[in-house]
Design a protein around this motif. Structure first.
Motif, PDB file in Angstrom:
ATOM      1  N   CYS A   1       0.335 -61.851  96.873  1.00 48.72           N
ATOM      2  CA  CYS A   1      -0.548 -63.349  96.718  1.00 48.72           C
ATOM      3  C   CYS A   1       0.240 -64.447  97.920  1.00 48.72           C
ATOM      4  O   CYS A   1      -0.729 -64.510  98.555  1.00 48.72           O
ATOM      5  CB  CYS A   1      -0.563 -63.125  95.775  1.00 48.72           C
ATOM      6  N   GLY A   2       1.592 -64.630  97.668  1.00 48.96           N
ATOM      7  CA  GLY A   2       1.865 -66.191  97.750  1.00 48.96           C
ATOM      8  C   GLY A   2       2.334 -65.857  99.255  1.00 48.96           C
ATOM      9  O   GLY A   2       2.398 -66.598 100.009  1.00 48.96           O
ATOM     10  N   PHE A   3       1.947 -64.732  99.984  1.00 50.48           N
ATOM     11  CA  PHE A   3       1.120 -64.008 101.814  1.00 50.48           C
ATOM     12  C   PHE A   3       0.140 -64.465 102.087  1.00 50.48           C
ATOM     13  O   PHE A   3      -0.376 -64.144 103.140  1.00 50.48           O
ATOM     14  CB  PHE A   3       2.680 -63.197 102.309  1.00 50.48           C
ATOM     15  N   ALA A   4      -0.110 -64.627 101.163  1.00 54.31           N
ATOM     16  CA  ALA A   4      -1.865 -64.427 101.923  1.00 54.31           C
ATOM     17  C   ALA A   4      -2.995 -65.163 103.114  1.00 54.31           C
ATOM     18  O   ALA A   4      -1.794 -66.943 102.864  1.00 54.31           O
ATOM     19  CB  ALA A   4      -3.232 -64.175 100.578  1.00 54.31           C
ATOM     20  N   PRO A   5      -2.544 -64.951 103.804  1.00 48.29           N
ATOM     21  CA  PRO A   5      -3.405 -66.358 104.132  1.00 48.29           C
ATOM     22  C   PRO A   5      -4.709 -66.464 105.057  1.00 48.29           C
ATOM     23  O   PRO A   5      -4.912 -67.552 106.038  1.00 48.29           O
ATOM     24  CB  PRO A   5      -3.658 -64.623 106.440  1.00 48.29           C
ATOM     25  N   ASN A   6      -5.557 -65.257 103.575  1.00 45.54           N
ATOM     26  CA  ASN A   6      -7.000 -66.594 103.873  1.00 45.54           C
ATOM     27  C   ASN A   6      -6.843 -65.568 102.290  1.00 45.54           C
ATOM     28  O   ASN A   6      -6.732 -65.510 101.550  1.00 45.54           O
ATOM     29  CB  ASN A   6      -7.881 -65.754 104.882  1.00 45.54           C
ATOM     30  N   TYR A   7      -8.282 -66.396 101.842  1.00 48.41           N
ATOM     31  CA  TYR A   7      -8.885 -66.062 100.418  1.00 48.41           C
ATOM     32  C   TYR A   7      -9.307 -64.473 100.743  1.00 48.41           C
ATOM     33  O   TYR A   7      -9.516 -64.096  99.037  1.00 48.41           O
ATOM     34  CB  TYR A   7     -10.155 -66.498 100.076  1.00 48.41           C
ATOM     35  N   GLU A   8      -9.800 -63.803 101.239  1.00 45.12           N
ATOM     36  CA  GLU A   8     -10.557 -62.696 101.390  1.00 45.12           C
ATOM     37  C   GLU A   8      -8.649 -61.472 100.433  1.00 45.12           C
ATOM     38  O   GLU A   8      -9.196 -61.221 100.232  1.00 45.12           O
ATOM     39  CB  GLU A   8     -11.549 -61.912 101.877  1.00 45.12           C
TER      40      GLU A   8
ATOM     41  N   MET B   1       4.549 -70.683  93.553  1.00 43.24           N
ATOM     42  CA  MET B   1       4.300 -69.921  92.117  1.00 43.24           C
ATOM     43  C   MET B   1       4.359 -68.339  91.986  1.00 43.24           C
ATOM     44  O   MET B   1       5.015 -67.928  91.275  1.00 43.24           O
ATOM     45  CB  MET B   1       3.330 -70.964  91.789  1.00 43.24           C
ATOM     46  N   PHE B   2       3.696 -67.792  93.608  1.00 37.41           N
ATOM     47  CA  PHE B   2       3.665 -66.331  93.503  1.00 37.41           C
ATOM     48  C   PHE B   2       4.869 -65.591  93.074  1.00 37.41           C
ATOM     49  O   PHE B   2       5.019 -64.521  92.676  1.00 37.41           O
ATOM     50  CB  PHE B   2       2.595 -65.543  94.588  1.00 37.41           C
ATOM     51  N   TRP B   3       6.096 -65.795  94.673  1.00 32.81           N
ATOM     52  CA  TRP B   3       6.906 -65.254  94.990  1.00 32.81           C
ATOM     53  C   TRP B   3       7.608 -65.443  93.437  1.00 32.81           C
ATOM     54  O   TRP B   3       8.193 -64.510  94.003  1.00 32.81           O
ATOM     55  CB  TRP B   3       7.458 -66.225  96.149  1.00 32.81           C
ATOM     56  N   THR B   4       8.131 -65.929  93.053  1.00 29.74           N
ATOM     57  CA  THR B   4       8.835 -66.139  91.603  1.00 29.74           C
ATOM     58  C   THR B   4       8.299 -64.691  90.576  1.00 29.74           C
ATOM     59  O   THR B   4       8.481 -64.741  90.227  1.00 29.74           O
ATOM     60  CB  THR B   4       8.754 -67.335  90.495  1.00 29.74           C
TER      61      THR B   4
END
Length: 436
Positions: A125-132, A203-206
């Motif tokens: 999730c921490g790498f998501a480039p966009n909302y979708e 936060m997601f990467w943790t």
């Protein structure tokens, strides 16, 4: 609430002695329930406790970061609410699959699979480039998130004595508050020192932390031997259709309704209270963390107290008591007048206490409703289907918030607790039952 007896006869105590009968029989004192688990049971308890705490941590990375995510992608309240809803809806699929897997290949193997799944996709999730893309990754995170609690709860339930099962599983539930608190601490630090545009990603990467737990579980945790042996004897182990046959259909339907009500109320609060504190009460990041500390402290004590009460009062009375108290707490919390933030702080404790104490009997109650061969399947399906249907509540709050305000929309969560009380009329009391 008189109901017919459950369809299966439960008569065999599944606790292994593990070479130390003293540890298996001495349940006196405040921690007697823990000693009574025996060495193997305590290792299983540690694995399930850690798994659920980190499950909680990975879940709360989203609600705590929602304001920043909404600003980064330019989302409205309905879109941000959908991120939570898709997690919970897909968790129903994950929970049902994990339950079947737990009945077919064992509790411990299924536990490791669920932990790895939710950890990998939280990091993604921490790498998501966009909302979708974020929506897709969050949905996949739900697969592991949905299965972990049901599998871990059954693993420990099959070691616990009938006398202490409620408080033992209540202690497992309390780890949710531990993970929640850890997430708030990390959130406070990360958002204080980093720009919001990168802080939510950190936060997601943790969420990679759970990988360490898998190493411990693989080396130290084993299924309860007698329960595993009983499960292997059955020709119907992990049969999804079995929980919908006449002997269990009523239990399954009303357990889903119960789970829907309780989790609809809970996730409404868990998802939207951080946003409510920041947007409508005007609190800073540090201020929000402080107010949540009272809420989480109440939750932790509520899980433990509810565990003891479910053994004393019974499963159904405990749920009924805290359903009424949770609904009343929501109404009080969301109607505090502007400027009375001190009262808001104080009421956070009873709110957290009540909305958590109601969960303490779930692990024992659902485990006791099903025989060993389909215990994972039944618990995984009912708990997580309820979670998925209950996920409609946070989304409704998101859409209602635009016209009612977040505080006004949160009252909608009280409806869930009324549904839970109605569901109890269709379920038997199971306190004191041994597990086969």
């Amino acid at each position: 609430m008189s109901t017919p007896p459950p369809p299966q006869t439960l008569s065999t105590d599944t606790r292994p002695t593990d070479g130390d009968p003293a540890n298996d029989t001495d349940d006196s004192g405040a921690f007697g329930w823990l000693r009574a688990l025996g060495p193997r049971g305590r290792r299983a308890f540690a694995g399930a406790f850690g798994g659920y705490a980190l499950d909680s941590y990975d879940y709360f990375t989203l609600p705590l970061s929602m304001v920043a995510i909404a600003a980064y992608y330019g989302l409205d309240s309905g879109q941000t609410g959908l991120l939570t809803t898709v997690t919970l809806v897909v968790s129903a699929i994950g929970g049902a699959i994990a339950g079947v897997v737990a009945d077919r290949i064992g509790r411990v193997k299924a536990l490791m699979i669920t932990v790895i799944t939710y950890a990998v996709f939280t990091v993604a999730c921490g790498f998501a480039p966009n909302y979708e893309t974020l929506l897709v990754f969050r949905a996949l995170q739900g697969l592991g998130f949905g299965g972990e609690w049901a599998v871990g709860a059954i693993l420990v339930a099959e070691y616990a004595t009938a006398k202490n099962r409620g408080r033992t599983l209540g202690a497992i539930q309390s780890s949710w508050a531990i993970g929640w608190a850890l997430a708030v601490i990390v959130y406070t630090v990360v958002f204080q020192f980093l720009d919001e545009d990168i802080a939510w990603r950190v936060m997601f990467w943790t969420g990679a932390l759970p990988a360490l737990l898998v190493v411990y579980v693989r080396r130290n945790v084993h299924d309860a031997p007698e329960a595993a042996e009983e499960r292997e004897k059955s020709a119907h182990k992990g049969s999804f259709t079995a929980i919908f046959k006449p002997g269990l259909l009523r239990v399954t339907l009303f357990a889903v309704l119960l789970s829907t009500g309780v989790q609809g109320g809970y996730y409404t609060l868990a998802t939207w209270v951080p946003t409510y504190l920041k947007t409508e009460r005007g609190l800073t990041v540090v201020g929000t963390g402080g107010y949540l500390a009272f809420l989480i402290s109440g939750a932790f004590i509520g899980y433990l107290a509810g565990g003891y009460l479910t053994d004393i009062l019974g499963r159904k009375r405990n749920i009924t008591l805290f359903a009424f108290l949770s609904a009343a707490s929501i109404l009080a919390y969301t109607n505090i007048p502007d400027g009375a933030n001190g009262l808001l702080l104080v009421l956070g404790f009873p709110l957290g206490f009540c909305m958590s104490a109601i969960f303490s009997g779930f692990g024992s109650f659902l485990s006791e409703l099903y025989p060993a061969a389909v215990r994972g399947t039944g618990q995984g399906f009912t708990y997580n289907t309820g979670r998925a249907v209950g996920a409609v509540f946070p989304t409704m709050v998101g859409f209602m918030a635009d016209s009612w305000g977040v505080g006004g929309a949160l009252v909608f969560g009280a409806l869930g607790y009324a549904i839970a009380v109605l569901a109890l009329f269709g379920l038997p009391e199971t306190r004191g039952k041994e597990l086969t």
